[in-house]
Motif scaffolding. Sequence first.
Motif: not given
Length: 583
Positions: A250-261
């Motif tokens: 899953f392209e997690l970092f591409k789609l949700f960088p702000v939320l993940l941070t």
Amino acid sequence: MPETGLQMTEVNIDNGTFLPESAKAQESKRGANLTYGIDDVPPWYLCLFMALQHYLTMIGAIVSIPFILTPALCMAEDDPSRSYIISTMIFVTGLVTFFQTSIGCRLPLVQGGTISFLVPTLAILNLPQWKCPAPEVLEEMSAENRTELWQVRMRELSGAIAVSSLFQVVVGFGGIIGYLLKFITPLTIVPTVSLVGLSLFENAADAASQHWGIAVGTILMLTMYSQVLVNVPFPILMYRKGEGVRVVWFELFKLFPVLLTIVVMWIICIILTVTDALPVGHPARSDSKLKILSQSPWFRVPYPGQWGTPTVTLSGVLGMLAGVLACTVESISYYPTTSRMCGAPPPPVHAINRGMGIEGLGTMLAGLWGSGNGANTFGENVGTIGVTKVGSRRVIQWACGLMILQGLISKLGAVFIIIPEPIVGGIFCVMFGMICAFGLSALQYVDLNSARNLYILGFSIFFPLVLSKWMIKHSDVIQTGNDIADGVITVLLSTTILVGGVVGCVLDNVIPGTPEERGLIAWANEMALETDSDDKQEQGEYVYNTFDFPCGMGLMRRWKWTRYVPFLPTYQPGIYSCGQKRQ
């Protein structure tokens, strides 16, 4: 608004290459590599997932606004009304976005609270009559007086926003926007939009300085997720009937960088809180604002005038008009970009007129509802279309349902308010920088080897910063003998985006320069307001266009008077882009 500038005129979205293309080359690429185009309807379960993605994308921009707005309103840090303001913003965003995608410009745009309104808001609240009392005075005030203190300021902002939005309503539905396009050049867009980010650097510094370690960690983590790991897939476990548990990349970092941070840094703050590494009451502690969450009700319906009847003053209206002008300029640059990304033809003039009018009505609703802000196109969601290759209008309409539902659940709004302030400060440092970069990206159209252009660019960005800084420190320097005139002039001169936009527009239209030098030819190709169906419609042949209304077109085509209404799909203008008549 992270990722905003990266999507404006990209040829290759993945590597961020900016290359102006001819209109024919752009048309040939329109719809290429799209998973779902603007008129496509994905299965409902995919719509729900992709709608959630758009919802999570716009949340970052929405929640950042109250962190700057509420302190300027003199609101207590533990006031549950902070979460009510967020819920109101998201609720209105859902309503306005649905109107825009259904009967407005009909592009898959998300419209909601915008940083552009914060600059004039802070200028208005910096007037002597609206400045917050000293901290020791605030501590001695009763809860009722403290509530009235911020609500009277909110009513002033609400009235100013609602009335100033009439400019967009008149310009859009009146068809004036087509005439204004010849004056809104790239050298007008650059200072107007870039100064939105530059003017808020002190707010980012104030939040980040609460704990520089956490703020810097947030910046580094967001940079790593959104830039370094953007194309690195992340493994997740998924169960499918008949196949069992399997690993899906899953392209997690591409789609949700702000939320993940935010999630990762919040966990770090929780660890520092549990281990007492931070003193009690420190802004970086995860328990410093838990009172807001506990005091917020589960359900609350936002309604117009919830903070009292809006008040209207001339200084407030004219000051807030700067935010409306900035949003108008910004949206104009988003329409052709979004069209190209979702596989649609260039937006015709009636769609731009109608979209601008609906945006004005949305800003009016946001003001009357008491969100303390207006409505504008979210650049983050435009960027999401470019990254995911999903430009379906239906997906955005599903997202509207999620926004309206979340706006009714106050507990969810409270969750975002209790984010530790240093994390927000780190996000600000990146977000405001990207807003500035988006404004500067319009320079690709102009000749940067021209001394004329460099002079206009430098002066229109630097001078407004100098003037507004001086005006804020000397807010009582204007003495005309009339308090209303003093307030109006002070707010206008303190609003950087207004001063920068006016200076850039005047200088670019007064100082001699060739069309190529000024970027007018490349900008005209970007703002192609005419489509092939316009010519066929004049010949009596109807060709479906994605910008038509979803129903009632047969009746509208039979009424000849609709050809003269500038916001109807049957409109046949005599003037097209850059004010030139069709040949």
